[in-house]
Design a protein around this motif. Structure first.
Motif, short mmCIF file in Angstrom:
data_model
loop_
_atom_site.label_atom_id
_atom_site.label_comp_id
_atom_site.label_asym_id
_atom_site.label_seq_id
_atom_site.Cartn_x
_atom_site.Cartn_y
_atom_site.Cartn_z
N PRO A 188 0.83 -1.20 0.00
CA PRO A 188 0.00 0.00 0.00
C PRO A 188 0.87 1.27 0.00
O PRO A 188 1.84 1.35 0.75
CB PRO A 188 -0.80 -0.12 1.30
N ILE A 189 0.51 2.22 -0.85
CA ILE A 189 1.25 3.50 -0.92
C ILE A 189 0.27 4.66 -0.94
O ILE A 189 -0.91 4.50 -1.25
CB ILE A 189 2.19 3.58 -2.14
N HIS A 190 0.77 5.84 -0.65
CA HIS A 190 -0.01 7.07 -0.72
C HIS A 190 -0.20 7.48 -2.18
O HIS A 190 -1.29 7.88 -2.59
CB HIS A 190 0.71 8.17 0.06
N ALA A 191 0.88 7.45 -2.95
CA ALA A 191 0.89 7.71 -4.40
C ALA A 191 0.79 9.18 -4.80
O ALA A 191 0.76 9.48 -6.00
CB ALA A 191 -0.21 6.89 -5.12
N ASP A 192 0.77 10.11 -3.82
CA ASP A 192 0.70 11.51 -4.20
C ASP A 192 1.35 12.39 -3.13
O ASP A 192 0.79 13.38 -2.69
CB ASP A 192 -0.76 11.93 -4.41
N THR A 198 7.61 10.64 -5.94
CA THR A 198 6.62 11.71 -5.97
C THR A 198 7.03 12.86 -5.06
O THR A 198 6.79 14.03 -5.36
CB THR A 198 5.24 11.17 -5.58
N ALA A 199 7.65 12.53 -3.94
CA ALA A 199 8.13 13.56 -3.03
C ALA A 199 9.26 14.39 -3.65
O ALA A 199 9.53 15.51 -3.19
CB ALA A 199 8.62 12.94 -1.72
N LEU A 200 9.90 13.86 -4.68
CA LEU A 200 11.04 14.55 -5.30
C LEU A 200 10.73 15.21 -6.63
O LEU A 200 11.42 16.15 -7.04
CB LEU A 200 12.18 13.55 -5.52
N VAL A 201 9.70 14.76 -7.35
CA VAL A 201 9.55 15.15 -8.75
C VAL A 201 9.36 16.65 -8.92
O VAL A 201 9.81 17.23 -9.93
CB VAL A 201 8.38 14.37 -9.39
#
Length: 325
Positions: A202-206, A238-241
């Protein structure tokens, strides 16, 4: 998109399921999901969401809310759902599913159109804190996996398949023939390399800067609208993009990895896949923007340029911190 006036009327009607508010709800954002701040008559301060039609159905939204409830029970700084008067997690207004979660104090740690900051050491410290939070979040997901997690999957098919979740980015209408060929080559390469990623769950994805709040108790994660099964590296990417092209992007990446590794195992061979996942997030955003903005919106070209730059680094196997922006 509903007008602000219509959204206000829907919010006031939706709140009857939670016993009504003590004052008119305050519009926070009117985008795909419409979000209000509301003070319920029972004293709860909540974020009311009017969920966008056609993305997550009621079953998927309730799966997200049950998961966030379980994470909050573990002490994770995530929004805890507030059940309606009938005990249900969701309600309805017009064509939208509605839900309420506890209001979390804090302000977003940044935005995609803002620089990371003038101080490299501070950028690194902030990134370390976020990396540690993401690691703690992933470990909590492993400790208590969600049940009946009926959500879109950020797997190989969801990222680069023929029916990629956020659209066929390699067919963006503003791509030249050569640019499309570059994205297709990078997509094929990504499909080959994705099998090397070993941490899936499971991931947050955003985990964009807008979805991380800094408050009195530290950092917290909000907006689980895109959550689902996926590669854990996708959350880090996503935290870096949004740092693409920033002169302090490398410091941010180093801090994020250090913070994550300090709280959760992160083998070097998995860290080496991080540029791949940053490119994948950029590809997804280039597909997403096609239907979310007008053709003249400058984000169309910005997202394409970012995706193309990262695609070339992926193909050439060069560090993405050396961007062409």
């Amino acid at each position: 998109m509903s007008s602000d006036k219509i959204a206000q009327a829907m919010a006031e009607a939706a709140l009857y399921s939670w016993g009504q508010a003590s004052e008119p709800p305050r519009l926070v954002k009117n985008r795909e999901n419409i979000v209000f701040e509301a003070h319920l008559k029972n004293g709860h301060r909540v974020a009311l969401r009017l969920h966008r039609p056609g993305y997550q159905g009621r079953k998927g939204i309730e799966a997200e809310l049950r998961w966030c409830e379980a994470l909050a029970d573990q002490g994770l700084p995530v929004p805890r759902p507030v059940r309606a008067l009938n005990g249900e997690l969701t309600g309805s207004v017009r064509n939208r599913v509605t839900s309420c979660v506890e209001w979390l104090e804090g302000a977003p740690i940044g935005a995609g159109d803002l620089p990371l900051g003038p101080d490299g050491a501070q950028v690194r410290r902030d990134a370390e804190a976020l990396g540690a939070l993401i690691a703690r979040f992933h470990s909590a997901c492993d400790a208590a996996p969600p049940h009946d997690f009926t959500r879109h999957a950020w797997d190989i098919e969801g990222l680069v398949g023929e029916r990629a979740l956020w659209g066929r980015f390699w067919e963006h209408p503003q791509l030249s023939a050569d640019e499309a060929a570059t994205l297709i080559e990078a997509r094929d390469l990504a499909r080959e390399r994705l099998v090397l990623a070993s941490d899936f769950g499971p991931i947050h994805a955003d985990v964009l800067r807008e979805n991380v709040l800094s408050g009195p108790a530290g950092l917290s994660l909000i907006d689980f609208d895109d959550c689902g099964p996926g590669y854990r590296l996708y959350d880090l990417a996503t935290a870096l993009v949004q740092g693409w092209g920033d002169p302090l992007w490398a410091e941010q990446a180093e801090g994020l990895v250090a913070g994550y590794r300090g709280a959760r195992p992160f083998p070097p061979e998995q860290e080496a896949l991080l540029p791949l996942f940053i490119a994948l997030r950029a590809f997804a955003s280039a597909g997403w923007i096609v239907t979310r903005a007008t053709p003249s919106d400058p984000r169309q070209r910005l997202y394409l340029d970012r995706a193309l730059d990262l695609a070339r680094h992926l193909i050439d196997d060069t560090p993405p911190w050396e961007t062409g922006r």
